[in-house]
Design a protein around this motif. Sequence first.
Motif, PDB file in Angstrom:
ATOM      1  N   THR A   1     116.661  31.923  84.616  1.00  0.00           N
ATOM      2  CA  THR A   1     116.998  31.869  86.265  1.00  0.00           C
ATOM      3  C   THR A   1     116.460  33.459  86.909  1.00  0.00           C
ATOM      4  N   MET A   2     116.290  34.107  86.120  1.00  0.00           N
ATOM      5  CA  MET A   2     116.025  35.630  86.671  1.00  0.00           C
ATOM      6  C   MET A   2     114.331  35.817  86.539  1.00  0.00           C
ATOM      7  N   SER A   3     113.570  34.948  85.802  1.00  0.00           N
ATOM      8  CA  SER A   3     112.256  35.094  85.925  1.00  0.00           C
ATOM      9  C   SER A   3     111.649  34.529  87.157  1.00  0.00           C
ATOM     10  N   PHE A   4     110.535  35.233  87.687  1.00  0.00           N
ATOM     11  CA  PHE A   4     110.000  34.714  88.594  1.00  0.00           C
ATOM     12  C   PHE A   4     108.469  34.135  88.442  1.00  0.00           C
ATOM     13  N   ASN A   5     108.070  33.324  89.275  1.00  0.00           N
ATOM     14  CA  ASN A   5     107.033  32.598  89.151  1.00  0.00           C
ATOM     15  C   ASN A   5     105.700  33.626  89.922  1.00  0.00           C
ATOM     16  N   VAL A   6     105.336  34.414  89.202  1.00  0.00           N
ATOM     17  CA  VAL A   6     104.250  35.560  89.673  1.00  0.00           C
ATOM     18  C   VAL A   6     102.945  35.221  89.351  1.00  0.00           C
ATOM     19  N   ASP A   7     101.962  35.094  90.294  1.00  0.00           N
ATOM     20  CA  ASP A   7     100.568  34.955  89.731  1.00  0.00           C
ATOM     21  C   ASP A   7      99.971  36.361  89.723  1.00  0.00           C
ATOM     22  N   VAL A   8      99.657  36.314  88.252  1.00  0.00           N
ATOM     23  CA  VAL A   8      99.288  37.900  88.086  1.00  0.00           C
ATOM     24  C   VAL A   8      97.887  38.234  88.791  1.00  0.00           C
ATOM     25  N   ASP A   9      96.891  37.461  88.670  1.00  0.00           N
ATOM     26  CA  ASP A   9      95.841  37.851  89.093  1.00  0.00           C
ATOM     27  C   ASP A   9      95.719  38.208  90.628  1.00  0.00           C
ATOM     28  N   GLU A  10      96.593  37.398  91.503  1.00  0.00           N
ATOM     29  CA  GLU A  10      96.906  37.695  92.629  1.00  0.00           C
ATOM     30  C   GLU A  10      97.517  38.995  92.905  1.00  0.00           C
ATOM     31  N   LEU A  11      98.500  39.363  92.158  1.00  0.00           N
ATOM     32  CA  LEU A  11      99.031  40.619  92.254  1.00  0.00           C
ATOM     33  C   LEU A  11      98.125  41.729  91.727  1.00  0.00           C
ATOM     34  N   GLU A  12      97.313  41.526  90.877  1.00  0.00           N
ATOM     35  CA  GLU A  12      96.331  42.557  90.626  1.00  0.00           C
ATOM     36  C   GLU A  12      95.354  42.867  91.795  1.00  0.00           C
ATOM     37  N   ASN A  13      94.974  41.868  92.249  1.00  0.00           N
ATOM     38  CA  ASN A  13      93.964  41.673  93.437  1.00  0.00           C
ATOM     39  C   ASN A  13      94.722  42.391  94.725  1.00  0.00           C
ATOM     40  N   SER A  14      95.908  42.466  94.817  1.00  0.00           N
ATOM     41  CA  SER A  14      96.683  42.747  96.118  1.00  0.00           C
ATOM     42  C   SER A  14      96.277  44.174  96.447  1.00  0.00           C
ATOM     43  N   HIS A  15      96.466  44.432  97.650  1.00  0.00           N
ATOM     44  CA  HIS A  15      96.246  45.730  98.404  1.00  0.00           C
ATOM     45  C   HIS A  15      96.831  46.898  97.469  1.00  0.00           C
ATOM     46  N   GLY A  16      98.055  46.762  97.168  1.00  0.00           N
ATOM     47  CA  GLY A  16      99.082  47.738  96.655  1.00  0.00           C
ATOM     48  C   GLY A  16      98.391  48.071  95.123  1.00  0.00           C
ATOM     49  N   ALA A  17      97.657  47.241  94.422  1.00  0.00           N
ATOM     50  CA  ALA A  17      97.127  47.587  93.001  1.00  0.00           C
ATOM     51  C   ALA A  17      95.711  47.985  93.303  1.00  0.00           C
ATOM     52  N   THR A  18      95.296  48.368  94.293  1.00  0.00           N
ATOM     53  CA  THR A  18      94.007  48.871  94.518  1.00  0.00           C
ATOM     54  C   THR A  18      93.394  50.081  93.379  1.00  0.00           C
ATOM     55  N   TYR A  19      94.377  50.740  92.908  1.00  0.00           N
ATOM     56  CA  TYR A  19      93.932  51.627  92.059  1.00  0.00           C
ATOM     57  C   TYR A  19      94.458  51.822  90.686  1.00  0.00           C
ATOM     58  N   VAL A  20      95.221  50.578  90.156  1.00  0.00           N
ATOM     59  CA  VAL A  20      95.566  50.029  88.972  1.00  0.00           C
ATOM     60  C   VAL A  20      94.406  49.460  88.265  1.00  0.00           C
ATOM     61  N   ARG A  21      94.205  49.867  87.097  1.00  0.00           N
ATOM     62  CA  ARG A  21      92.962  49.515  86.077  1.00  0.00           C
ATOM     63  C   ARG A  21      93.580  48.990  84.900  1.00  0.00           C
TER      64      ARG A  21
END
Length: 595
Positions: free
Chosen positions: A434-454
């Motif tokens: 119940t605590m797990s979230f359906n997160v799209d990893v690719d979308e999260l990495e390509n989001s604006h906040g993850a610009t400097y994440v490598r």
Amino acid sequence: IEVVFEKAYCEYRLNRVESSLKTIEGAAEQTDKLKELYGQVLYRLERYDECKSVYTDLIRNSQDEYEEERKTNLGAVVAAMSQWEKAQMDSLGLPESTYELCYNAACSLIGQGQLTEALNKLRQAEELCRVSLAEDSDVTEEDIESELAVIHSQMAYIMQLQGRTDEALQLYNQVIKLKPSDVGLLAVTANNIITINKDQNVFDSKKKVKLTNAEGVEYKLAKKQLQAIDFNKALLAMYTNQAEQCRKLSSSLQSQNPRHPLPVLIQVAQLSREKQHSRAVELLQQFSDQNPDKASGIKLTMAQLYLVQGHVTKACDVLRSIEEFKHKSGMVSALVTMYSHEEDIDSAIDVFKQAIEHYQSEQPGSAAHLALVREAANFKLKYGRKKEAISDLEQLWKQNTNDVHTLAQLISAYSLVDTDKAKALSRHLPSADTMSFNVDVDELENSHGATYVRKKAAKVVGENLPKEQSHGEIKKKRKKKKGKLPKNYDPKAAPDPERWLPMRERSYYRGKKKGKKKEQIGKGTQGATAGATAELDASKTASSPPTSPRPGSAAGSSTAAAGGVVPPRQQKPAASGATRKKAPQKKKKGGKGGW
């Protein structure tokens, strides 16, 4: 009996207001003229309720050409009650057909705190004043501006209350430059300029304070206005480092207003500037004991003085004695912070406890109550008091059983006290699914906040690597370059153990060989040679008695030096009869007379 009105009026004009009142009240018959004067006298004595009744009765029972003046006076009474007594007045239905009535309505709005509406009303009064005075051909522009001075000064006062001090100061100075005949208006305007200056521009304030001392000011202003001017005089004396005058003025004000806290605060401020904090605290304590109903602000100042001296615990004791603010969230926060600074955690927890008990009895379950419980629990957990935090956390969790964060804190606290209870509470935690979230990893990495994440490339194990990865992802290691060796390097010989030391510090260093000095040709004074220089060097000749002066030379001349005469500096003589001329320059083309 026949001239009772004339007598009362003369007393009124001579500022013998009390005598005028007695004369009116002792009259055999109360005529309309006496009632009019009676209203004026009551207004000067600031007995506004009685004055209002007199004018209301006059307006109701009189029908003549002075009705507008009576309504204007009634409007002034209502404005005074609104400003000085803070009375909430019902609308009397007074018209605003003249600029005087409009001005009085604006003053009433100021007393009620409706500043924007009051400013608009004053602009309306200004327009009405210009229109009414422009109809008279004998009235000049200067007369109009002089009549508008009181409206402009009131406008500036509203701007000052709104924080628009630059605009207010500009209007105030315009009024001062006009030099109106109303000394009361000048005094109020000058006083307001002083309040804007505060502790800055004190030279200008000292000039302006002279306007408040004009003759007849005390008969033109209300008591609260005169009181404010006197307070500002004492403060100005403090800011201009006139300590004796400040003490004299503040003591006089305290004797005149024994229950007013401001004279005492001025004295305390002066003592603080003189570093007499103990005496200042004594004055504050004495006033708070004599006036317990006005002790709240005094005790806050006392606590501040204790903090200045570094007595944090004494400041906390004073703050906790203020019943009015004792359980306020701001007071609780200040006390907990100060006790934490003194590392007195028990006292800080006691502050939380008393505040929570107060809200539990007065406002149980309110937002302020739950916020205090939350802060108390966090504070206890921060300082390792998990046993004491359990009751607060249980209270919070019962209010909201879906609060997972509070439940986790409660389980953590019980884990050190009662493990069985902690396990029982753990059953209320949501499952991992119940605590797990359906997160799209690719979308999260390509989001604006993850610009400097490598994302680091994963290492691929195996012999056969794809061609695309072999060129792009696997980097070849760079070969290390060999260091340069000295020219006389001998691999068979052992290196010098002292090679890291400076040459002068090595054991085999013998110093530089001193060779013959080379003749320095062309150096020294102009025209001198190496041989002549050696002869002139006094250090190389044997000491001998001074020679007698030559004929024609002055004994002890400044040109004589030990060992010989300093040669004069030579210059190349110009050819006799020749003059230096400047070569003529060619004239530039395209310019008119340009060089």
